[in-house]
Design a protein around this motif. Structure first.
Motif: not given
Length: 106
Positions: A17, A46, A49
């Motif tokens: 992340s 995270g 993403n």
């Protein structure tokens, strides 16, 4: 972002992340240009993403030079500190395979 040293045929980038999407994207673009398949591994929302952002950014790096990429997601069961976790892996390669990249380079 760390690269697994034991991967010889596929470069496996582990994304967290805290990974910089632009740095990961540069690594993806460089490996694709060199003719190496790339696999990204992420554990947690995270990290996934950041990985997806990196894939989108790398597409922006590669598209102007005529390389379109394909991303295939999959699940992988891994062990981290003795705990079993589920990771998401993204296999990234040029659309049409690496022979298409070699034709573009000529």
């Amino acid at each position: 972002m760390t690269q697994e040293p034991d991967s010889q045929t596929i470069g496996c980038l582990r994304v967290s992340s805290r990974s910089s999407p632009a740095s990961v994207a540069g690594a993806i673009a460089g490996m694709i240009k060199d003719g190496s398949p790339v696999e990204i591994q992420a554990v947690g929302a995270g990290a996934v993403n950041q990985a997806v952002k990196a894939i989108a950014i790398s597409r922006g790096f590669l598209s102007p030079i005529g390389i379109e990429i394909v991303c295939v997601p999959s699940f992988a069961d891994i062990v981290i500190d003795g705990d079993y976790r589920t990771a998401i892996r993204f296999a990234i390669e040029p659309r049409g395979g690496f022979s298409a990249v070699k034709r573009e380079a000529q």
